[in-house]
Enzyme design. Structure first.
Site, PDB file in Angstrom:
ATOM      1  N   PRO A 123      -1.938  -0.261   6.705  1.00  0.00           N
ATOM      2  CG  PRO A 123      -2.436   1.795   5.733  1.00  0.00           C
ATOM      3  CD  PRO A 123      -1.620   1.171   6.825  1.00  0.00           C
ATOM      4  CE  LYS A 124      -0.667  -8.090   1.511  1.00  0.00           C
ATOM      5  NZ  LYS A 124      -0.321  -7.763   0.104  1.00  0.00           N
TER       6      LYS A 124
END
Length: 562
Positions: A123-124
Site C-alpha cells: 500500500p502507498k
C-alpha cells in the site's frame, strides 16, 4: 507486449497533446506565472513553516504542474518551479530519497513491469516520508524528506513517537531506513472515507515547535532499506527482528498488472490501519545506496488511486437555453480523468451563479462526482489575472413562450424544443437527435417548430449531410408520428402542464382543450389557481395558436389523404 507498447505510446502522446501553450502575450505570460508562483509559495509557507494545509495535495500538485507547463512554454531557460521551503533542510540524508515513478493506469503498470522479475506490491501509505539513522543500535537521526538530499532534523520529536524504537538489536556502525510516518487509524476504508486529511495532520504535528499529543498516534511504515538484505523477503524478515514488522503484513508478490490491480482494489475497500493513496511496486533487488538520487527511480513505481476531486482549466463557457427559456451555464474544461470517466464539460447551473462565481476561461476549477457519477463543480482554486468575460445571453429575451420560430437569435431554445419533442415519451422520433435537427433547420422552408411535418423527401435530401436513404427514413418517421395520441401533441407543443394533469386530461382534440377555463383546469390533479391561469394565458398566445392551427390543418390533410 507489442500491443501494450503501442497503447502506451498512444497514452503518452495523448498526454503531450493536452499540454498546449496558452495564447498569451509575453507580458501576460510573465504576469500569470508570477501570480501563480506567488500563490504556491504562500501555500508552501503555511505547510512547511506553520504545519497547515490550505489546499489539497492533489490540487497543489496540479497547479504546480500547470505552472511548470507555462514555464516550458514561455520561460524555457528557467529551472522548473519547485518549493523553496522543501529546500530549506540543514541535515544531509545518508542515502538520498529517490521518489517513485508515477504510473497513470493499468496499461502503464504493465509497460513498467515488462522485463522485470520478482516484483512486490505494498500500500502507498499516506503520511510524511523520513529517514531513520541508527548508529551502534541507537537512534541517531530522524530526518524529514526535504528535497531528497537534505531535510530537517525531527530527532527531538522521536521520543514522543512510541512506534519508533529508540534502540534496535543491530549494532552496525550505521543503519539507514526510509519510511513513512503516518496517522494510525482504526479500520479505515479508503473507498468510503477518503484521505481524512491524514498527511496534513502528521506534518502539522511534526512541524510544531511545541510537542503535539498527536505524535503518540503516529506509526512508521518502512518501505526502503538502502544496502540492506538483498531480497524483499530477507529485508522484511530482518525488519521484523529490528522492531519494524508492520510492512511485512502488507507486502505481497505480484507477477502481472492484474495482480497489482487486484491488490490495489482490495486495499482500497478493505479496513486498514492507515490512510493510503494507491500502491507501490518494488523490485526485489535494488541498486546500492550510493547510486540513489532524488527524482523518479525506475526501480520503484506508484499507481495512485483516482482522486475524488481533480482540477482542470476552463477552456470556454457555453450558455445553452432550454426549451422553457431557462439559461444554463456549462464550463468546457481541459479533459481530465475522474474515477472511470473522462470529464470535458461541467454544468455550473444558473446565470446568477456563474456571475457570482465570476469564472472566465483560463481559471482553474475543482471537479468532483455527484450521485450517479455526474461531474460536479466544486470551487475555483486559481483565477487568471486577465479576466476576459464571455458575452452571456439576456435572460429577459427567453421564456416559455419565446422561440417557436427558426431564427438566429432563437437557435438554442428552438433546438431544445425540437430535441424535446423527439423523445420516446413525447412524439417518439427514433434516431433523430439534436445533431439531426441542426442539419434540418438549415433548410429555408424550416420556419417553425412543426415545419418538418411538411418537408417531403426531396426537401430532406437537399439538406447537407442527409442522404436520399436517410431522407426516406425521416419521412417515414414524420408520417408515423401523425398517429400519436393527442396528449403527446400537447406535450410536444410544450403546454406547461404537470404530468399528473396531462395524464388525466379528458380532451382528445385541440378545440376542447382551448375551450377550457381556468376553473376547468383546476379540476385536474396538480393544478392550482396560479398555474391554471398561466395555462389559459399560455394557450392564448398568437404563436401557440398559429402552431395549433398548423397541426390541425396538417392532421386534416393527412386524414383526407388516407
Amino acid at each position: 507486449m507489442a500491443e501494450k507498447r503501442i497503447l502506451w505510446l498512444l497514452w503518452l502522446f495523448a498526454g503531450t497533446a493536452q499540454a498546449l501553450c496558452p495564447r498569451w502575450t509575453p507580458v501576460r505570460a510573465t504576469e500569470e506565472i508570477a501570480q501563480l508562483q506567488q500563490q504556491l509559495r504562500s501555500w508552501d509557507q503555511a505547510y512547511y513553516r506553520d504545519g497547515q494545509t490550505l489546499i489539497d495535495d492533489t490540487l497543489y500538485d496540479s497547479l504546480q504542474q500547470r505552472l511548470r507547463q507555462w514555464q516550458r512554454c514561455f520561460q524555457p531557460a528557467i529551472a522548473p518551479d519547485r518549493s523553496v521551503w522543501a529546500d530549506n533542510g540543514t541535515v544531509d540524508h545518508p542515502v538520498a530519497h529517490t521518489g517513485v515513478k508515477k504510473l497513470p493506469d493499468k496499461l502503464a503498470v504493465a509497460y513498467w513491469m515488462q522485463d522485470k522479475e520478482a516484483l512486490w506490491v505494498q500500500p502507498k501509505v499516506d503520511g510524511v516520508a523520513v529517514t531513520l539513522v541508527y548508529r551502534q543500535g541507537k537512534l541517531a537521526a530522524l530526518i524529514s524528506r526535504g528535497d531528497g538530499l537534505k531535510g530537517q532534523s525531527w530527532l527531538d520529536k522521536a521520543a514522543a513517537i512510541p512506534a519508533i524504537p529508540r534502540e534496535i538489536p543491530d549494532k552496525s556502525d550505521e543503519l539507514v531506513l526510509q519510511g513513512e510516518l503516518f496517522l494510525t487509524v482504526t479500520a479505515h476504508q479508503q473507498a468510503k472515507q477518503g484521505g481524512v486529511n491524514a498527511r496534513a495532520q502528521v506534518a502539522g504535528a511534526l512541524m510544531r515547535q511545541t510537542p503535539s499529543p498527536l505524535l503518540a498516534q503516529l506509526g512508521v511504515f518502512i518501505w526502503a532499506w538502502p544496502d540492506g538484505p538483498k531480497t524483499m523477503a530477507m529485508r522484511q524478515a530482518a525488519l521484523k527482528q529490528l522492531g519494524f514488522g508492520l510492512a511485512s503484513a502488507w507486502t505481497q508478490p505480484v507477477a502481472s498488472e492484474e495482480d497489482v490491480a487486484r491488490w490495489r482494489d482490495r486495499w482500497f475497500h478493505a479496513p486498514l490501519p492507515f490512510v493510503t493513496d494507491g500502491v507501490v511496486i518494488h523490485q526485489d533487488k535494488r541498486s546500492t545506496g550510493k547510486q540513489w538520487m532524488p527524482g523518479s527511480s525506475e526501480e520503484i513505481a506508484a499507481w495512485k488511486y483516482n482522486p475524488p476531486i481533480v482540477s482542470s482549466e476552463v477552456q470556454s463557457i457555453d450558455f445553452p437555453v432550454g426549451r422553457t427559456g431557462k439559461i444554463a451555464v456549462v464550463l468546457n474544461v481541459a479533459p481530465v480523468q475522474l474515477d472511470d470517466k473522462t470529464v470535458r464539460r461541467v454544468n455550473l447551473g444558473s446565470l446568477a451563479r456563474w456571475q457570482a462565481l465570476d469564472i472566465v476561461p483560463g481559471d482553474q476549477v475543482v471537479i468532483g462526482l455527484a450521485g450517479q457519477g455526474i461531474p460536479r463543480f466544486e470551487k475555483v482554486i486559481w483565477r487568471v489575472t486577465q479576466r476576459n468575460r464571455p458575452d452571456a445571453p439576456n435572460p429577459e429575451q427567453y421564456h416559455s413562450l419565446s422561440c417557436f420560430d427558426n431564427s438566429p437569435h432563437c437557435r438554442k431554445q428552438f433546438l431544445s424544443r425540437l430535441s424535446w419533442l423527439s423523445q420516446k415519451d413525447v412524439l417518439d422520433l427514433p434516431g433523430i437527435q439534436r445533431s439531426t435537427w441542426q442539419r434540418l433547420i438549415l433548410h429555408p422552408d424550416f420556419l417553425h417548430l412543426f415545419s418538418w411535418l411538411n418537408m417531403d423527401i426531396e426537401q430532406l435530401s437537399a439538406v447537407p449531410g442527409v442522404t436520399p436513404q436517410r431522407a426516406r427514413q425521416l419521412r417515414h418517421y414524420f408520417d408515423r408520428v401523425q398517429h400519436q395520441p393527442f396528449r403527446r401533441w400537447v406535450k410536444a407543443l410544450g403546454v406547461p402542464l404537470p404530468s399528473a394533469a396531462l395524464n388525466a386530461l379528458p380532451d382528445d382534440d385541440w378545440d376542447g382543450l382551448l375551450a377550457r377555463s381556468a376553473h376547468d383546469w383546476q379540476q385536474l390533479p396538480g393544478m392550482g389557481a396560479t398555474l391554471a391561469e398561466k395555462v389559459v394565458n399560455w394557450l392564448k398566445d398568437k404563436q401557440v395558436r398559429a402552431l395549433i392551427d398548423f397541426i390541425q390543418q396538417r392532421r386534416a390533410s393527412q386524414q383526407q389523404a388516407e
